[in-house]
Design a protein around this motif. Structure first.
Motif, PDB file in Angstrom:
ATOM      1  N   ARG A 159     -39.937  60.962  73.038  1.00  0.00           N
ATOM      2  CA  ARG A 159     -38.737  61.526  73.203  1.00  0.00           C
ATOM      3  C   ARG A 159     -38.022  61.571  71.761  1.00  0.00           C
ATOM      4  N   ARG A 160     -38.192  60.466  71.105  1.00  0.00           N
ATOM      5  CA  ARG A 160     -37.468  60.073  69.788  1.00  0.00           C
ATOM      6  C   ARG A 160     -38.155  61.012  68.674  1.00  0.00           C
ATOM      7  N   HIS A 161     -39.409  61.024  68.492  1.00  0.00           N
ATOM      8  CA  HIS A 161     -40.029  61.530  67.568  1.00  0.00           C
ATOM      9  C   HIS A 161     -40.546  62.832  67.750  1.00  0.00           C
ATOM     10  N   THR A 162     -39.960  63.652  68.763  1.00  0.00           N
ATOM     11  CA  THR A 162     -40.389  65.046  68.835  1.00  0.00           C
ATOM     12  C   THR A 162     -39.085  65.990  69.010  1.00  0.00           C
ATOM     13  N   PRO A 163     -39.111  67.098  68.887  1.00  0.00           N
ATOM     14  CA  PRO A 163     -38.020  67.945  68.935  1.00  0.00           C
ATOM     15  C   PRO A 163     -37.622  68.347  70.311  1.00  0.00           C
ATOM     16  N   HIS A 184     -49.279  62.141  76.952  1.00  0.00           N
ATOM     17  CA  HIS A 184     -49.507  63.181  75.858  1.00  0.00           C
ATOM     18  C   HIS A 184     -48.199  64.061  75.376  1.00  0.00           C
ATOM     19  N   ASP A 185     -48.161  64.212  74.288  1.00  0.00           N
ATOM     20  CA  ASP A 185     -46.990  65.149  74.152  1.00  0.00           C
ATOM     21  C   ASP A 185     -47.376  66.152  73.112  1.00  0.00           C
ATOM     22  N   ASP A 186     -46.834  67.481  73.083  1.00  0.00           N
ATOM     23  CA  ASP A 186     -47.157  68.594  72.205  1.00  0.00           C
ATOM     24  C   ASP A 186     -46.073  68.549  70.997  1.00  0.00           C
ATOM     25  N   PRO A 188     -44.740  67.239  66.986  1.00  0.00           N
ATOM     26  CA  PRO A 188     -45.274  67.537  65.695  1.00  0.00           C
ATOM     27  C   PRO A 188     -46.470  66.442  65.316  1.00  0.00           C
ATOM     28  N   GLY A 189     -46.593  65.137  66.031  1.00  0.00           N
ATOM     29  CA  GLY A 189     -47.425  64.433  65.780  1.00  0.00           C
ATOM     30  C   GLY A 189     -47.248  63.221  64.938  1.00  0.00           C
ATOM     31  N   ILE A 190     -48.131  62.090  64.904  1.00  0.00           N
ATOM     32  CA  ILE A 190     -47.664  60.946  63.976  1.00  0.00           C
ATOM     33  C   ILE A 190     -48.232  61.390  62.570  1.00  0.00           C
ATOM     34  N   PRO A 191     -47.304  61.067  61.340  1.00  0.00           N
ATOM     35  CA  PRO A 191     -47.779  61.572  60.178  1.00  0.00           C
ATOM     36  C   PRO A 191     -48.992  61.215  59.752  1.00  0.00           C
ATOM     37  N   ALA A 192     -49.902  61.602  59.108  1.00  0.00           N
ATOM     38  CA  ALA A 192     -51.111  61.224  58.871  1.00  0.00           C
ATOM     39  C   ALA A 192     -51.367  59.816  58.035  1.00  0.00           C
ATOM     40  N   ASP A 193     -50.378  59.766  57.121  1.00  0.00           N
ATOM     41  CA  ASP A 193     -50.277  58.398  56.247  1.00  0.00           C
ATOM     42  C   ASP A 193     -49.813  57.231  57.091  1.00  0.00           C
ATOM     43  N   LEU A 194     -49.369  57.551  58.170  1.00  0.00           N
ATOM     44  CA  LEU A 194     -48.841  56.253  59.046  1.00  0.00           C
ATOM     45  C   LEU A 194     -49.866  56.007  59.980  1.00  0.00           C
ATOM     46  N   LEU A 195     -50.648  56.991  60.389  1.00  0.00           N
ATOM     47  CA  LEU A 195     -51.531  56.773  61.450  1.00  0.00           C
ATOM     48  C   LEU A 195     -52.608  55.572  61.564  1.00  0.00           C
ATOM     49  N   PHE A 202     -43.639  46.940  62.269  1.00  0.00           N
ATOM     50  CA  PHE A 202     -42.728  47.394  61.217  1.00  0.00           C
ATOM     51  C   PHE A 202     -43.160  48.783  60.675  1.00  0.00           C
ATOM     52  N   THR A 203     -44.299  49.359  61.142  1.00  0.00           N
ATOM     53  CA  THR A 203     -44.804  50.466  60.599  1.00  0.00           C
ATOM     54  C   THR A 203     -44.001  51.632  61.499  1.00  0.00           C
ATOM     55  N   ARG A 204     -43.343  52.511  60.568  1.00  0.00           N
ATOM     56  CA  ARG A 204     -42.554  53.680  61.158  1.00  0.00           C
ATOM     57  C   ARG A 204     -42.449  54.746  59.972  1.00  0.00           C
ATOM     58  N   ALA A 205     -42.007  55.833  60.532  1.00  0.00           N
ATOM     59  CA  ALA A 205     -41.724  57.050  59.680  1.00  0.00           C
ATOM     60  C   ALA A 205     -40.573  56.467  58.746  1.00  0.00           C
ATOM     61  N   ASP A 206     -40.383  57.253  57.528  1.00  0.00           N
ATOM     62  CA  ASP A 206     -39.273  56.808  56.582  1.00  0.00           C
ATOM     63  C   ASP A 206     -37.982  56.256  57.224  1.00  0.00           C
ATOM     64  N   ALA A 208     -34.881  56.692  56.494  1.00  0.00           N
ATOM     65  CA  ALA A 208     -33.965  57.621  56.519  1.00  0.00           C
ATOM     66  C   ALA A 208     -33.922  58.507  58.046  1.00  0.00           C
ATOM     67  N   ARG A 209     -34.994  58.728  58.543  1.00  0.00           N
ATOM     68  CA  ARG A 209     -35.221  59.182  59.597  1.00  0.00           C
ATOM     69  C   ARG A 209     -35.141  58.235  60.643  1.00  0.00           C
ATOM     70  N   THR A 210     -35.489  57.009  60.493  1.00  0.00           N
ATOM     71  CA  THR A 210     -35.569  55.993  61.373  1.00  0.00           C
ATOM     72  C   THR A 210     -34.004  55.779  61.965  1.00  0.00           C
ATOM     73  N   ASN A 242     -50.720  67.749  69.432  1.00  0.00           N
ATOM     74  CA  ASN A 242     -51.426  67.115  70.476  1.00  0.00           C
ATOM     75  C   ASN A 242     -51.351  65.420  70.061  1.00  0.00           C
ATOM     76  N   THR A 243     -50.489  64.587  70.775  1.00  0.00           N
ATOM     77  CA  THR A 243     -50.515  63.102  70.538  1.00  0.00           C
ATOM     78  C   THR A 243     -50.826  62.760  71.830  1.00  0.00           C
ATOM     79  N   SER A 244     -51.814  61.858  72.078  1.00  0.00           N
ATOM     80  CA  SER A 244     -52.283  61.262  73.419  1.00  0.00           C
ATOM     81  C   SER A 244     -52.292  59.616  73.055  1.00  0.00           C
TER      82      SER A 244
END
Ligand code: ADP
Length: 251
Positions: A159-163, A184-186, A188-195, A202-206, A208-210, A242-244
């Protein structure tokens, strides 16, 4: 002043907590470097809201304007709530690391999935929530409260990381010797550098977004620790659209 003393007391309590965590984490399988890193990250995460609280406490002491005072106290509430949930997660991680036993009983995963989706629907009606469940219950032996937390963390992320408008599908099925739950959610997916590191603490998107999404970066590592305590696996695949997450628990 009282406010200053209390903020000081919170700081002392946090130091004690960090000491406990360091002990709990000092299991043989963790390198000293990992422990040091974790304590450093945890301290940093706790210090940030504490600094904000301290600042607003100071401001409210100097400023008696009711509107400003109300604003400052509102901020203090937000930051203390955030700190409380962070401390809650850290304590749970430390307990799991220390090998605390689970409260094992029969758990119906279908019901758990249904309840979690109902909650999600209420919190985020602008997402589409779908359930795919077999007719019969899926019963495993596990710690219901902890498993509920795993599913909640995954749904909260979806819910939080998708529009708004994203479709989230929760499916459960019984496989050979495991129960499998997929989320599963449709989005934008998890940023490739984070994957590659997304299950690490403590791994998360930048940041500012958090700060707008309110995460701590502990959700997935907690979900994985709880899953491992059940001798299960939590795996992930994510591409844009496609995030599962697949949670498999032994039956
Ligand atoms: P957070 O508290 O930041 O949600 P998590 O450990 O739960 O921490 O997740 C780590 C990061 O993985 C998130 O900050 C986010 O960038 C990314 N993420 C997790 N789930 C999803 C998802 N369903 N879609 C897109 N990104 C996600």
């Amino acid at each position: 002043t009282d406010e200053h003393t209390e903020v000081g007391q919170v700081a002392v309590a946090l130091n004690t907590l960090l000491g406990h965590m360091e002990n709990a984490l000092d299991a043989r399988h963790r390198s000293e470097q990992q422990v040091r890193q974790f304590v450093a990250d945890a301290s940093h995460e706790l210090r940030t809201p504490l600094t904000t609280i301290h600042g607003y406490a100071q401001l409210s002491l100097r400023q008696r304007d009711p509107e400003l005072y109300g604003h400052a106290m509102g901020k203090v509430m937000v930051e203390t709530t955030r700190m409380a949930s962070l401390v809650e997660d850290l304590l749970l991680l430390a307990r799991l690391d220390a090998g605390r036993p689970l409260d094992r009983r029969p758990v119906d995963l279908s019901r758990l999935a249904r309840d979690s989706v109902t909650d999600a629907q209420i919190v985020a009606p602008s997402h589409h929530w779908e359930l795919e469940l077999p007719p019969d219950p899926i019963v495993i032996i596990g710690d219901e409260q902890r498993l509920h937390q795993v599913v909640t963390n995954l749904l909260t992320n979806a819910r939080r990381h998708t529009p708004a408008g994203t479709t989230v599908t929760v499916a459960a099925k019984l496989a050979d010797d495991s129960a499998v739950l997929t989320i599963h959610d449709d989005g934008p997916g998890i940023p490739a550098d984070l994957l590659p590191n997304v299950f690490q603490r403590f791994t998360r998107a930048d940041t500012a977004r958090t700060s707008t999404t309110g995460g701590t970066g502990l959700g997935l590592s907690l979900a994985q620790s709880i899953t491992h305590a059940h001798n299960g696996t939590l795996t992930l695949s994510s591409t844009p659209g496609n995030t599962s997450f697949t949670l498999a628990l032994p039956t």
